[in-house]
Structures are given as C-alpha cells and as structure tokens.
Design a protein around this motif. Sequence first.
Motif, PDB file in Angstrom:
ATOM      1  N   ILE A 163      -1.446  -5.265  12.409  1.00  0.00           N
ATOM      2  CA  ILE A 163      -2.217  -6.408  11.924  1.00  0.00           C
ATOM      3  C   ILE A 163      -3.130  -6.830  13.059  1.00  0.00           C
ATOM      4  O   ILE A 163      -2.678  -7.029  14.183  1.00  0.00           O
ATOM      5  N   THR A 212      -0.663 -13.768  11.343  1.00  0.00           N
ATOM      6  CA  THR A 212       0.593 -13.980  12.052  1.00  0.00           C
ATOM      7  C   THR A 212       0.831 -15.463  12.347  1.00  0.00           C
ATOM      8  O   THR A 212       1.972 -15.927  12.343  1.00  0.00           O
ATOM      9  N   LEU A 245       2.019 -10.781  16.699  1.00  0.00           N
ATOM     10  CA  LEU A 245       2.983 -11.764  16.201  1.00  0.00           C
ATOM     11  C   LEU A 245       3.646 -12.499  17.362  1.00  0.00           C
ATOM     12  O   LEU A 245       3.906 -13.705  17.278  1.00  0.00           O
ATOM     13  N   ASN A 280       7.533  -7.611  11.723  1.00  0.00           N
ATOM     14  CA  ASN A 280       6.841  -6.791  10.735  1.00  0.00           C
ATOM     15  C   ASN A 280       7.556  -5.453  10.781  1.00  0.00           C
ATOM     16  O   ASN A 280       7.276  -4.613  11.631  1.00  0.00           O
ATOM     17  N   MET A 303       8.838  -9.115   7.403  1.00  0.00           N
ATOM     18  CA  MET A 303       7.818  -8.543   6.530  1.00  0.00           C
ATOM     19  C   MET A 303       8.292  -7.182   6.022  1.00  0.00           C
ATOM     20  O   MET A 303       8.664  -6.315   6.800  1.00  0.00           O
ATOM     21  N   PHE A 318      -3.920  -4.476   7.158  1.00  0.00           N
ATOM     22  CA  PHE A 318      -3.285  -3.579   8.120  1.00  0.00           C
ATOM     23  C   PHE A 318      -4.218  -2.440   8.526  1.00  0.00           C
ATOM     24  O   PHE A 318      -5.092  -2.030   7.767  1.00  0.00           O
ATOM     25  N   ALA A 336       2.306  -5.972   1.462  1.00  0.00           N
ATOM     26  CA  ALA A 336       3.535  -6.400   2.119  1.00  0.00           C
ATOM     27  C   ALA A 336       3.860  -7.820   1.701  1.00  0.00           C
ATOM     28  O   ALA A 336       2.988  -8.561   1.231  1.00  0.00           O
ATOM     29  N   VAL A 360       6.245 -11.304   3.053  1.00  0.00           N
ATOM     30  CA  VAL A 360       7.106 -11.931   4.052  1.00  0.00           C
ATOM     31  C   VAL A 360       8.233 -12.657   3.323  1.00  0.00           C
ATOM     32  O   VAL A 360       7.990 -13.475   2.434  1.00  0.00           O
TER      33      VAL A 360
END
Length: 312
Positions: free
Chosen positions: A32, A38, A64, A143, A178, A220, A228, A230
Amino acid sequence: MALSKLPKLPTIRELVQLYNLRARQQLSQNFIMDKNITDKLVSLAGLEMDNALCVEVGPGPGLLTRSILDHGARNVVGVEKDERFMPTLHQLQEASNGRFRVILGDMLKIDHRQIVSAGSKPAAETAATTGLAEFEYVHLLGNLPFNVATPLLIQWLQLLSTRQGIFSTGRSVSMTLMFQKEVASRIIASASESPRGRLSIISQSVCDAFRLYSVPASSFVPRPKVDATVVQLRPLEKPLLRSSLSTLEHLTRFTFMKRRKMLARIFKDWDPATLQLLEECEIDPTLRPQDVSTEKFCVLAGIIEQRGIKLP
C-alpha cells in the motif's frame, strides 16, 4: 509525556524505488503506497495506546508502522520475515526515538517472549520473573500475506483461547487485520449466510468479529485480483468455547467438508450412534453445517471432548 513526532522521512514509494523492493509473488506481497489508507485503518481501529503493546505482522516497507506511530503508540514491535525490508525498517526504528523495534523472524514460528521483550525494555524486571512483561493493552495489526493469513489467524485464536504468548500479557486485546475479501467474509459470517464456514465458527467462539472497512484492489502495488477487507476481532466477555479450540477446529473441518449434506447424513455416515449427540445439543439434524449457530457447535465440541469421542 508528549511523544516526539517522526521526522520527515522518504516516502514509501521512494524507499521502494531506492532499495528496489519488488513484491514477491511467492510471499503474497502487495504494497500500500497511500498513507491515508493506513491512517484510516488505525483510526477506525480505536486502539488505546497508553501502556499498550502494538505488534505489527509483516510491516514490509513500514507504511502501516508510520500510521501506528503517528497515532501515539509508544511500544510497537514489527515482525518481518523478508530481510530485504530491514534497511527501511531499521531507518524507521532509529527515527522513532525508541518507540519502534523490528525483529527479523517468522510470526508462525517466533517465540512470543522475544516480541514482548523487544516492546518493553523498561519492564525487564517484570519479564525476568514472569517470562513476560505486563501491558494493559495488546494490539495485533497487519496487512497479512494472503497465503498465510488463515494459519496465522488460527494460531492466534489458539493462543488467545488459552491466554498464551503475547495474549497472556494484556487485560484487553484486539486484532485488526487485513484479509482478502472472501476470507474476511468467512470470518464474520453469521449462521445461514453463504460464506459461513469453519473459520466463522472458530473465530466467533472466542471473539466478536466485525468488518471495519474495505480496501479496493486498486490501492495495492502490484494490484491483486481481489479487494481486501479490514476485520477487527476482540475477545468475547464470555467466550462460547467449551472445549479446546483444536477440538472445535477438528469438528468444523469434519462437518464442513460435507457442507451440502444435512447433519443427519454426515453423522450417520460417521457412526449412527453419534446421531444422539445432535439431539442432546438440541441441534436440528435436518440443518446443514452453515445453518448451525456458533454456540451450538461449541456445545457439541464440548460434549465430544468430555466423552473422549474420536472424530474422523
């Protein structure tokens, strides 16, 4: 005490280019690049940061991690398997003023005492006597690489159910992770919903699991084939689990292998004498596995374990 802000650092995109950090398909890596994503993940997670241990799984180039630190975390430990990311993560470690430490290791195999020790250098006296330092909060974030996300989650649920590893040290625990959208849907699915499977029941036997937000595939690099999601998991105040998690996992694996069949047929094919177990648990034998509540599965697993019944 006010926390010092991170100094201005190269962007993740610049670091990826500088160190030629290409995502490895065999490790299911996807980066990412947008910190807004994030930052949103950490903000929506609602994490308490005072006296907390934040453990990040697979920080990669560290985006992140930056968001976690920028939200006030004092003790962050990153466990990274890919040594190519060590230069960028060591750079972040040096810039964090002691708030971030990185360990080169495999999260599936690492000794959790190493994680707690890295995150709590000032608590060495407590760790020396108990083996683990004490934190009020433990937050697990990441992630997750798609190819090991399920084994990692099951391992953590095992540890959480018995309060072992990093989960032995915090009175309050959270996991903000994630997953591929399909895996996330299985984790949070309720009875009779189509994604419902063994991961739903195993997760919900010890945790409240809910969706925080979705991350489109376009976020991504390289772009994966699926979006994806979370998911956050927090331990239930009164867990539904009545057996070891291993027994529940074995039971759900056995039943969901024949998910299109009614439970009566599944249990009769196993051993006609086991049909009485369904009656004892007040489970309708005409139901299919995905239609049974987590609580009923936990009751059934508890009886099977107590009586020493061997599952196929």
